[in-house]
Enzyme design. Sequence first.
Site, mmCIF file in Angstrom:
data_model
loop_
_atom_site.group_PDB
_atom_site.id
_atom_site.type_symbol
_atom_site.label_atom_id
_atom_site.label_comp_id
_atom_site.label_asym_id
_atom_site.label_seq_id
_atom_site.Cartn_x
_atom_site.Cartn_y
_atom_site.Cartn_z
ATOM 1 N N LYS A 262 27.933 39.923 0.409
ATOM 2 C CA LYS A 262 28.275 39.018 -0.690
ATOM 3 C C LYS A 262 27.296 39.201 -1.843
ATOM 4 O O LYS A 262 26.093 39.219 -1.585
ATOM 5 C CB LYS A 262 28.209 37.589 -0.158
ATOM 6 C CG LYS A 262 28.480 36.530 -1.177
ATOM 7 C CD LYS A 262 28.313 35.183 -0.556
ATOM 8 C CE LYS A 262 28.485 34.149 -1.643
ATOM 9 N NZ LYS A 262 28.002 32.864 -1.245
ATOM 10 N N LYS B 118 23.368 38.688 1.765
ATOM 11 C CA LYS B 118 23.734 37.862 0.612
ATOM 12 C C LYS B 118 22.682 38.063 -0.465
ATOM 13 O O LYS B 118 21.500 37.789 -0.261
ATOM 14 C CB LYS B 118 23.811 36.398 1.028
ATOM 15 C CG LYS B 118 24.127 35.479 -0.139
ATOM 16 C CD LYS B 118 24.434 34.079 0.312
ATOM 17 C CE LYS B 118 24.708 33.175 -0.880
ATOM 18 N NZ LYS B 118 25.018 31.814 -0.464
#
Length: 333
Positions: free
Chosen positions: A256, A202
């Site tokens: 992400k 992330k």
Amino acid sequence: MHSDHALNFRHRPRRLRRTPALRDLVRETHLSAQDLIWPVFLCDGHDVVQDIPSMPGVQRLSIDRLIPAAQKAADLGIPAICLFPYTDPSLKTEACEEAWNPENLSNRAIRALKAAVPNLAVMTDIALDPYNANGHDGIVRDGHVVNDETVAALVRMALAQADAGADILGPSDMMDGRIGAIRDALEDAGHCDLTIMSYSAKYASGFYGPFRDAVGASGALKGDKKTYQMDPANRLEALRMIGRDLEEGADMVMVKPGLAYLDICREVKDTFGAPTYAYQVSGEYAMIEAAAANGWINGDTVMFESLQAFKRAGCDGILTYYAPKVAQMLAKG
Ligand code: PBG
């Protein structure tokens, strides 16, 4: 005389592009409703539907309004829904206790969904930001997001979600050691079958802006998340994070944001072969919607193209705010 031509006409790749039927026959990747996880925003109250200005077409729903929407998603073949609560600012504290309240909005929604739509998998978010007076994913002490104390809080949060009946836990906080700690606590508590989809890679991204509006975290957040989320410049680090989380007990991994990190998706899939997901985040959604609203792009075409790209990059599935819309369009053919 063919040898005089620059082109070799024995091979005319356009033959296979001539008709829709031929194109269907040779298509390499397929997007289906089964690939989709639908992130939804929850709010308190009864019969409440709130627009989110930076995410046109996306709304916060009270639990009673979520149930029929979730039923519809399940009927369209969407396998999972992912819950993000908008927490009343009065419930936000520095210790984030509301995060593991068995009766918090998210846990009440899990129970209601499992009772009403049992075949739809319910995924959660594990991070403290919706409950944190500081807006960060972790507990803040003297201006620093402290790792180990946060992990202890995340474990309590995970256990409360497990007890409420969640199917997939989604730690999105990027603290070190949280997957192992959550996995051990789940085993100790008898939740041995609960799956974890780790937000392993992330990045500290500008693409999360609209989401922070949606969960009401933008106002509270001071500074940025660069001391725990990853530097967008890094690729090898992403592979190390994925390897670590799989080692610590994650069943599925996530990259992400999505579209700007497709190289990472491909490499993660090729390197580990584990179930790999991408999150088409709020800013990606907002960009498509804004350009489409201006008439600058065809929104539906770009929506399909971007979701297809995740499949092409090796992802097993995609978290996308477009899930119900695209599933509806796929159902119509
Ligand atoms: C919070 C969380 C974020 C998103 C999912 N979980 C925001 C953040 O890290 O600031 C972003 C999702 C999106 O932008 O659609 N831990």
